[in-house]
Scaffold this motif. Structure first.
Motif, PDB file in Angstrom:
ATOM      1  N   GLN A 259      45.726 101.936  46.119  1.00 49.55           N
ATOM      2  CA  GLN A 259      45.793 100.563  45.645  1.00 49.55           C
ATOM      3  C   GLN A 259      47.241 100.090  45.599  1.00 49.55           C
ATOM      4  OE1 GLN A 259      42.684 100.164  42.829  1.00 49.55           O
ATOM      5  NE2 GLN A 259      43.609  98.352  41.875  1.00 49.55           N
ATOM      6  N   ARG A 260      48.128 100.977  45.190  1.00 52.26           N
ATOM      7  CA  ARG A 260      49.542 100.615  45.129  1.00 52.26           C
ATOM      8  C   ARG A 260      50.090 100.351  46.526  1.00 52.26           C
ATOM      9  NH1 ARG A 260      52.384 104.171  40.262  1.00 52.26           N
ATOM     10  NH2 ARG A 260      50.687 103.884  38.762  1.00 52.26           N
ATOM     11  N   LEU A 261      49.636 101.128  47.497  1.00 56.20           N
ATOM     12  CA  LEU A 261      50.085 100.887  48.876  1.00 56.20           C
ATOM     13  C   LEU A 261      49.594  99.534  49.360  1.00 56.20           C
ATOM     14  CD1 LEU A 261      51.384 101.693  51.555  1.00 56.20           C
ATOM     15  CD2 LEU A 261      49.280 102.936  52.129  1.00 56.20           C
ATOM     16  N   ALA A 262      48.329  99.242  49.064  1.00 54.98           N
ATOM     17  CA  ALA A 262      47.763  97.947  49.465  1.00 54.98           C
ATOM     18  C   ALA A 262      48.551  96.798  48.829  1.00 54.98           C
ATOM     19  CB  ALA A 262      46.297  97.877  49.064  1.00 54.98           C
ATOM     20  N   ASP A 263      48.886  96.947  47.544  1.00 55.13           N
ATOM     21  CA  ASP A 263      49.701  95.931  46.862  1.00 55.13           C
ATOM     22  C   ASP A 263      51.073  95.806  47.515  1.00 55.13           C
ATOM     23  OD1 ASP A 263      47.664  95.442  45.138  1.00 55.13           O
ATOM     24  OD2 ASP A 263      48.466  96.648  43.486  1.00 55.13           O
TER      25      ASP A 263
ATOM     26  N   VAL B  69      54.227  89.278  54.938  1.00 52.06           N
ATOM     27  CA  VAL B  69      54.035  87.881  54.547  1.00 52.06           C
ATOM     28  C   VAL B  69      54.098  86.900  55.722  1.00 52.06           C
ATOM     29  CG1 VAL B  69      54.881  88.232  52.207  1.00 52.06           C
ATOM     30  CG2 VAL B  69      56.502  87.694  54.042  1.00 52.06           C
ATOM     31  N   SER B  70      54.610  87.360  56.855  1.00 49.20           N
ATOM     32  CA  SER B  70      54.795  86.436  57.983  1.00 49.20           C
ATOM     33  C   SER B  70      53.461  85.970  58.559  1.00 49.20           C
ATOM     34  CB  SER B  70      55.632  87.108  59.069  1.00 49.20           C
ATOM     35  OG  SER B  70      55.688  86.281  60.212  1.00 49.20           O
ATOM     36  N   GLU B  71      53.486  84.817  59.209  1.00 47.32           N
ATOM     37  CA  GLU B  71      52.284  84.297  59.879  1.00 47.32           C
ATOM     38  C   GLU B  71      52.189  84.830  61.303  1.00 47.32           C
ATOM     39  OE1 GLU B  71      49.933  82.449  58.547  1.00 47.32           O
ATOM     40  OE2 GLU B  71      50.942  82.276  56.603  1.00 47.32           O
ATOM     41  N   ASP B  72      53.336  85.055  61.908  1.00 41.77           N
ATOM     42  CA  ASP B  72      53.374  85.573  63.281  1.00 41.77           C
ATOM     43  C   ASP B  72      52.874  87.023  63.339  1.00 41.77           C
ATOM     44  OD1 ASP B  72      54.228  85.614  66.094  1.00 41.77           O
ATOM     45  OD2 ASP B  72      55.728  87.059  65.359  1.00 41.77           O
ATOM     46  N   PRO B  73      51.857  87.297  64.136  1.00 39.28           N
ATOM     47  CA  PRO B  73      51.262  88.635  64.189  1.00 39.28           C
ATOM     48  C   PRO B  73      52.269  89.745  64.490  1.00 39.28           C
ATOM     49  CG  PRO B  73      49.861  87.096  65.351  1.00 39.28           C
ATOM     50  CD  PRO B  73      51.104  86.338  64.984  1.00 39.28           C
TER      51      PRO B  73
ATOM     52  N   MET C 257      57.378  98.705  58.713  1.00 39.07           N
ATOM     53  CA  MET C 257      58.606  98.976  57.971  1.00 39.07           C
ATOM     54  C   MET C 257      58.331  99.157  56.473  1.00 39.07           C
ATOM     55  SD  MET C 257      60.965  99.447  60.048  1.00 39.07           S
ATOM     56  CE  MET C 257      61.423  99.144  61.774  1.00 39.07           C
ATOM     57  N   SER C 258      57.417  98.385  55.925  1.00 37.96           N
ATOM     58  CA  SER C 258      57.113  98.545  54.505  1.00 37.96           C
ATOM     59  C   SER C 258      56.350  99.852  54.259  1.00 37.96           C
ATOM     60  CB  SER C 258      56.329  97.344  53.970  1.00 37.96           C
ATOM     61  OG  SER C 258      55.057  97.272  54.547  1.00 37.96           O
TER      62      SER C 258
ATOM     63  N   LEU D 259      46.276  97.062  57.910  1.00 36.14           N
ATOM     64  CA  LEU D 259      46.859  97.557  59.162  1.00 36.14           C
ATOM     65  C   LEU D 259      45.980  97.146  60.341  1.00 36.14           C
ATOM     66  CD1 LEU D 259      48.672  99.407  60.975  1.00 36.14           C
ATOM     67  CD2 LEU D 259      47.188 101.313  60.288  1.00 36.14           C
ATOM     68  N   ARG D 260      44.669  97.403  60.193  1.00 34.63           N
ATOM     69  CA  ARG D 260      43.726  97.119  61.273  1.00 34.63           C
ATOM     70  C   ARG D 260      43.729  95.635  61.632  1.00 34.63           C
ATOM     71  NH1 ARG D 260      38.355  98.378  59.056  1.00 34.63           N
ATOM     72  NH2 ARG D 260      38.892  96.418  58.061  1.00 34.63           N
ATOM     73  N   ASP D 261      43.734  94.777  60.615  1.00 37.32           N
ATOM     74  CA  ASP D 261      43.715  93.335  60.865  1.00 37.32           C
ATOM     75  C   ASP D 261      44.986  92.878  61.572  1.00 37.32           C
ATOM     76  OD1 ASP D 261      41.310  93.411  59.627  1.00 37.32           O
ATOM     77  OD2 ASP D 261      41.982  92.465  57.746  1.00 37.32           O
ATOM     78  N   THR D 262      46.108  93.422  61.101  1.00 37.50           N
ATOM     79  CA  THR D 262      47.393  93.026  61.688  1.00 37.50           C
ATOM     80  C   THR D 262      47.485  93.456  63.147  1.00 37.50           C
ATOM     81  OG1 THR D 262      48.448  93.232  59.516  1.00 37.50           O
ATOM     82  CG2 THR D 262      49.886  93.202  61.444  1.00 37.50           C
ATOM     83  N   VAL D 263      47.175  94.729  63.387  1.00 35.48           N
ATOM     84  CA  VAL D 263      47.195  95.223  64.766  1.00 35.48           C
ATOM     85  C   VAL D 263      46.156  94.475  65.595  1.00 35.48           C
ATOM     86  CG1 VAL D 263      46.776  97.224  66.239  1.00 35.48           C
ATOM     87  CG2 VAL D 263      48.044  97.505  64.113  1.00 35.48           C
ATOM     88  N   GLY D 264      44.997  94.275  64.997  1.00 32.78           N
ATOM     89  CA  GLY D 264      43.923  93.573  65.695  1.00 32.78           C
ATOM     90  C   GLY D 264      44.336  92.202  66.181  1.00 32.78           C
ATOM     91  N   ALA D 265      45.033  91.459  65.313  1.00 31.74           N
ATOM     92  CA  ALA D 265      45.493  90.120  65.694  1.00 31.74           C
ATOM     93  C   ALA D 265      46.425  90.190  66.894  1.00 31.74           C
ATOM     94  CB  ALA D 265      46.203  89.467  64.504  1.00 31.74           C
ATOM     95  N   CYS D 266      47.285  91.213  66.908  1.00 25.50           N
ATOM     96  CA  CYS D 266      48.220  91.385  68.027  1.00 25.50           C
ATOM     97  C   CYS D 266      47.468  91.689  69.322  1.00 25.50           C
ATOM     98  CB  CYS D 266      49.219  92.495  67.727  1.00 25.50           C
ATOM     99  SG  CYS D 266      50.379  92.104  66.403  1.00 25.50           S
TER     100      CYS D 266
END
Lengths: 204, 204
Positions: free
Chosen positions: B70-74, B81-85, B94-95, B136-143
């Motif tokens: 949960q702490r990692l997710a937070d 925070v960026s909008e660009d995938p 990096m985080s 992670l999956r959503d971010t990579v997925g968008a890319c």
DNA sequence: AAATATAATGAACACTGTTTATTAAATCCA
DNA sequence: TGGATTTAATAAACAGTGTTCATTATATTT
């Protein structure tokens, strides 16, 4: 004066006997189930005797680890045979995956568990992995040198290939890849595909 | 009849107290030094009492792990925070490195040590990592979806990015990267450079 | 053969996770 | 409210761990 020589030889034989027993038990039953008492039982000596040859468990594990690294280096020598650098790299990475799968518990000891690498603090600290790592470094280095992969820095290239493979292996060994809702049969396939894809991607 | 409710609440509070003590000790002193007796000491109860709330150490560690995930997710929610995938992907990876460095012992518990993930066998087995992994999956997925990275398969893309980062982190945490004759100061730099290079490489 | 050095061990220490019989406290019921 | 009953907490023990040390058995030396 052949007695001191014989004694030294006997001491070395005893250490060999201990390490052999330990590594056998590691391969067969895993890190968790190997205790000093178990090893002592196997070689039919008292637990205290082991402490006449190794100052503590870490020092013993260090020798076991050295043996394991030698086996990995041998594994590479057997399976990495091509002359073509790219083909060599492919063989090396794939045989790394094979080794990890065949000797899970050795891989664990070599690359995942805490002891003994971070506690042993002698000068020739990393001789253990030097041989196997050297083969990786030379293979990757040849690819960089000939401009076959998209890297300029040798170290970054070497570590990247290693980290990529190790990342998959260790996430798999610790059942963390399952977080991605994969069933166990698919994982080896996905792993090979991913590694294959990575090697394709870094090609120029 | 509010008594049974209060009892349930007290039971939950006790479990919270145990998990909080445990996770504090993990962060402060690491996995190895946390024993049931230590935790019991810290919350000023007898060791046996803990077994009234957790059937064994693994079940307790499972809750600790859930808290850590949960702490990692937070952590992701704060830093990605960026909008660009592509920028998001960069921020996420990096985080992830930052989290691993700041909370080494939590990272250890979540991704490296054996217990408890491979022993706990209940249905909602992977809820723990779902949230962080989902990001992670959503971010990579968008890319992938927008053709920004050289992947076609979502799962392969997600696992590859994860494995690459985890490979570096875990080799570093276990002092295996030192095999490459690097001194400790250089490692974080090399890690960031390598990850940066990887993200550059997978870009179309 | 006696004295000395070496090798091996049994028993103990301090720790671990866990279980069980016993005690203390809270709740229920008459 | 007072006695019976359920619940909560614990002390003590068990079997295991790594490790140490005083004691015994075995070689070697004189």
């Amino acid at each position: 004066m052949g007695i001191t020589e014989r004694k030294e030889r006997e001491k070395a034989e005893m250490r060999r006997r201990i390490v052999d027993a330990a590594i056998d038990m590691f391969v067969a039953e895993g890190y968790e189930k190997v205790s000093i008492r178990n090893i002592a039982d196997k070689i039919e000596y008292s637990p205290a005797t082991i402490y006449l040859y190794y100052k503590d468990k870490d020092e013993l594990l260090y020798d076991v680890q050295a043996e394991a690294f030698q086996r990995l280096a041998d594994h590479f020598r057997t399976h990495v045979v091509s002359e073509d650098p790219l083909e060599r790299l492919h063989q090396l990475v794939m045989s790394y995956l094979d080794f990890a799968r065949e000797y899970e518990e050795l891989y664990d000891l070599m690359f995942i568990i805490k002891a003994p690498m971070n506690t042993v603090e002698n000068e020739d600290k990393w001789d253990n992995g030097e041989d196997a790592f050297g083969q990786l470094r030379d293979t990757v280095g040849a690819c960089v040198e000939k401009g076959l992969i998209r890297f300029t820095d040798h170290m970054i290239a070497t570590l990247s290939v290693w980290a990529f493979a190790h990342g998959f292996i260790s996430l798999n060994l610790r059942c963390r890849i399952n977080i991605a809702e994969l069933n166990e049969e698919n994982i080896p396939i996905i792993m090979r595909q991913s590694v294959q894809h990575y090697l394709d991607t870094i090609k120029v």
